[in-house]
Design an enzyme around this catalytic site. Structure first.
Site, PDB file in Angstrom:
ATOM      1  N   SER A 146      57.037 -20.000  53.747  1.00 39.49           N
ATOM      2  CA  SER A 146      56.112 -20.693  52.868  1.00 39.49           C
ATOM      3  C   SER A 146      56.204 -20.223  51.424  1.00 39.49           C
ATOM      4  O   SER A 146      55.631 -20.938  50.609  1.00 39.49           O
ATOM      5  CB  SER A 146      54.721 -20.400  53.442  1.00 39.49           C
ATOM      6  OG  SER A 146      54.525 -18.853  53.535  1.00 39.49           O
ATOM      7  N   HIS A 207      55.844 -25.767  66.108  1.00 38.67           N
ATOM      8  CA  HIS A 207      54.805 -25.255  66.797  1.00 38.67           C
ATOM      9  C   HIS A 207      53.636 -25.934  65.712  1.00 38.67           C
ATOM     10  O   HIS A 207      53.441 -25.831  64.869  1.00 38.67           O
ATOM     11  CB  HIS A 207      54.719 -23.889  66.562  1.00 38.67           C
ATOM     12  CG  HIS A 207      55.618 -22.848  67.032  1.00 38.67           C
ATOM     13  ND1 HIS A 207      56.680 -22.411  66.526  1.00 38.67           N
ATOM     14  CD2 HIS A 207      55.745 -22.575  68.384  1.00 38.67           C
ATOM     15  CE1 HIS A 207      57.271 -21.579  67.249  1.00 38.67           C
ATOM     16  NE2 HIS A 207      56.703 -21.872  68.483  1.00 38.67           N
ATOM     17  N   GLU A 210      48.518 -23.930  67.591  1.00 41.99           N
ATOM     18  CA  GLU A 210      48.335 -23.101  68.457  1.00 41.99           C
ATOM     19  C   GLU A 210      47.304 -22.238  68.782  1.00 41.99           C
ATOM     20  O   GLU A 210      46.922 -21.733  69.934  1.00 41.99           O
ATOM     21  CB  GLU A 210      49.628 -22.176  68.273  1.00 41.99           C
ATOM     22  CG  GLU A 210      49.898 -21.009  69.266  1.00 41.99           C
ATOM     23  CD  GLU A 210      51.079 -20.439  69.184  1.00 41.99           C
ATOM     24  OE1 GLU A 210      51.841 -20.547  68.030  1.00 41.99           O
ATOM     25  OE2 GLU A 210      51.718 -19.729  70.107  1.00 41.99           O
ATOM     26  N   ASP A 309      57.820 -20.507  76.917  1.00 40.32           N
ATOM     27  CA  ASP A 309      57.825 -19.734  75.523  1.00 40.32           C
ATOM     28  C   ASP A 309      58.703 -18.593  75.900  1.00 40.32           C
ATOM     29  O   ASP A 309      59.513 -18.445  76.814  1.00 40.32           O
ATOM     30  CB  ASP A 309      56.490 -19.412  75.203  1.00 40.32           C
ATOM     31  CG  ASP A 309      56.355 -19.322  73.665  1.00 40.32           C
ATOM     32  OD1 ASP A 309      57.281 -19.213  72.803  1.00 40.32           O
ATOM     33  OD2 ASP A 309      55.202 -19.689  73.064  1.00 40.32           O
TER      34      ASP A 309
HETATM   35  C1  BEZ Z   1      56.213 -17.086  56.125  1.00 43.54           C
HETATM   36  O1  BEZ Z   1      55.928 -17.878  55.105  1.00 43.54           O
HETATM   37  O2  BEZ Z   1      57.463 -16.846  56.380  1.00 43.54           O
HETATM   38  C2  BEZ Z   1      55.518 -16.823  57.347  1.00 43.54           C
HETATM   39  C3  BEZ Z   1      54.165 -17.245  57.134  1.00 43.54           C
HETATM   40  C4  BEZ Z   1      53.086 -17.135  58.318  1.00 43.54           C
HETATM   41  C5  BEZ Z   1      53.385 -16.719  59.502  1.00 43.54           C
HETATM   42  C6  BEZ Z   1      54.821 -16.215  59.542  1.00 43.54           C
HETATM   43  C7  BEZ Z   1      55.609 -16.335  58.422  1.00 43.54           C
HETATM   44 FE   FE2 Z   2      57.252 -20.636  70.337  1.00 42.54          FE
END
Ligand code: BEZ
Ligand code: FE2
Length: 409
Positions: A146, A207, A210, A309
């Site tokens: 992100s 996903h 969840e 899963d």
């Molecule tokens: C990420 O930005 O890589 C990330 C964000 C939330 C959970 C896991 C990874």
């Molecule tokens: Fe999964």
């Protein structure tokens, strides 16, 4: 060419008697013993043990093999608690999930009758064992990230993995794309990945909803996820909402994993766009999730699979264990109707979701075949799905492309 005769064969959602199946690499014919004797007079018929049921091979649409070593490490009970434990233990779990551990996991799936699986791959770590696997594999290369600063680098790494998995499409590997989730992937690359899936016409999975924490974060950037994001990613606001995110997938049928927090409007949107759902009842229970509103999903005719899963949120990859749990969870659905739906969810529906050529026993399909054996004679033909789920833990025999690949000892 081979002919198998069983007391019961699962054809078109029902169980037929006094029949046999003729197959080579593909299924040639299914019919009564009399018809088969006259059509194939020179081929020996193998009669299976009493109370055997022939099914199409089972299909597990969602498994994370790279986390196969987890047993007593990750925290269960709350989604964000689990995610924090993944962040702290990921490297150890991944390095302990060596080829041998993954090979055992793949074999455990086979023993429960799984002839094809959808591997959700974060790093490409299960590619080698998946190429060697007996099963057909839809290899979902996962995109995550992100942070705008690192997103381009992560996207090119994802493209490389996708390319690598595409080299084995003549073998048993079919390349596919997984977008991790609405909270963990920057929208710039989400859009690129969706466009790529459309261009290549390959399966796409994500996903989605969840946990209640995910829903709250997407709606108002508050709750347990806010603390998590502040701590790990220096981020205070969600980059999208559930509706804006889901709308990006409009017009391209996508496999939504979990979806336990969907409301009636989401269900309508999922139905209108012909999306499907991966139902993972044990994983949802262990990570503090609600049960999937399965009755509403069935009433809207939304296609769903039942999937294990990974071992990161389960105690086995046995698909029959998963169905047993699903029976216990959805108490608002008649148990016999539910059992039939669950068998469909790991055969015909799962096959359609992954775009394979198995899932049903009919002429021209791949000869991916599973033999299960009931402990006694079933007194009603309408209850075979339920009794199979309740009484079977392992396949008697498994065939893939017409070759025997597993036999119970
Ligand atoms: C990420 O930005 O890589 C990330 C964000 C939330 C959970 C896991 C990874
Ligand atoms: Fe999964």
């Amino acid at each position: 060419m081979k002919i198998l005769q069983a007391d019961y064969i699962y054809v078109d959602g029902k169980y037929i008697e006094n029949s046999a199946i003729v197959f080579d690499k593909k299924i040639e014919y299914i019919g009564s013993i009399d018809d088969i004797l006259s059509k194939y007079p020179n081929i020996e018929i193998e009669k299976l043990a009493p109370n055997s049921v022939i099914f199409p091979g089972f299909i597990n649409t969602h498994v994370h093999l790279e986390f196969s070593s987890n047993q007593t490490t990750l925290e269960y009970g709350s989604f964000v608690g689990w995610l924090r434990s993944v962040m702290s233990n990921r490297e150890d779990i991944i390095s302990d999930s060596d080829n041998k551990t993954m090979r055992v996991a793949i074999y455990d799936m086979l023993a429960s009758g799984i002839t094809a699986y959808g591997a959700i791959s974060s790093y490409g770590g299960e590619l080698e064992e998946s190429i060697k696997a007996k099963q057909k594999v839809v290899f979902f290369n996962e995109l995550i990230g992100s942070n705008p600063q690192t997103v381009d680098m992560l996207y090119s790494d994802f493209l490389e993995r996708l390319e690598l998995s595409s080299n084995y499409s003549k073998e048993n590997i079919k390349p596919a794309i997984a977008i991790h989730s609405p909270y963990s992937v920057h929208l710039i690359v989400v859009k690129r990945a969706i466009a790529l899936a459309k261009e290549k016409q390959i399966p796409l999975s994500v996903h989605f909803l969840e946990s209640s924490s995910e829903k709250e974060w997407l709606a108002q950037s508050t709750g347990e996820f806010r603390e998590f994001f502040e701590e790990f990613l220096n981020q205070t606001n969600s980059l999208t909402t559930k509706d804006d995110f889901l709308d990006l997938f409009n017009g391209y049928s996508t496999h939504l994993t979990h979806a336990v927090e969907v409301d009636d409007d989401d269900i309508d949107k999922i139905s209108q766009n012909h999306h499907s759902i991966a139902h993972c009842p044990r994983s949802n229970r262990y990570l503090g999730g609600k049960p999937l509103p399965l009755k509403k999903i069935i009433d809207k005719d939304i296609k769903f699979s039942t999937a294990t899963d990974g071992m990161s949120s389960n105690y086995s990859l046995n698909i029959l264990d998963e169905l047993k749990s699903a029976l216990m969870i959805h108490h608002n659905i008649n148990i016999n109707i539910l059992a039939d739906k669950l068998i469909e969810s790991i055969t015909k529906s799962a096959n359609d979701i992954l775009g394979l050529n198995g899932g049903v026993l009919e002429e021209g399909r791949d000869s991916d075949i599973v033999v299960m054996r009931l402990p006694n004679e079933p007194k009603s033909m309408d209850r075979i799905s339920l009794w199979t789920i309740l009484h079977c833990n392992e396949a008697d025999k498994v065939y893939i492309d017409g070759k025997i690949v597993y036999q119970k000892i």
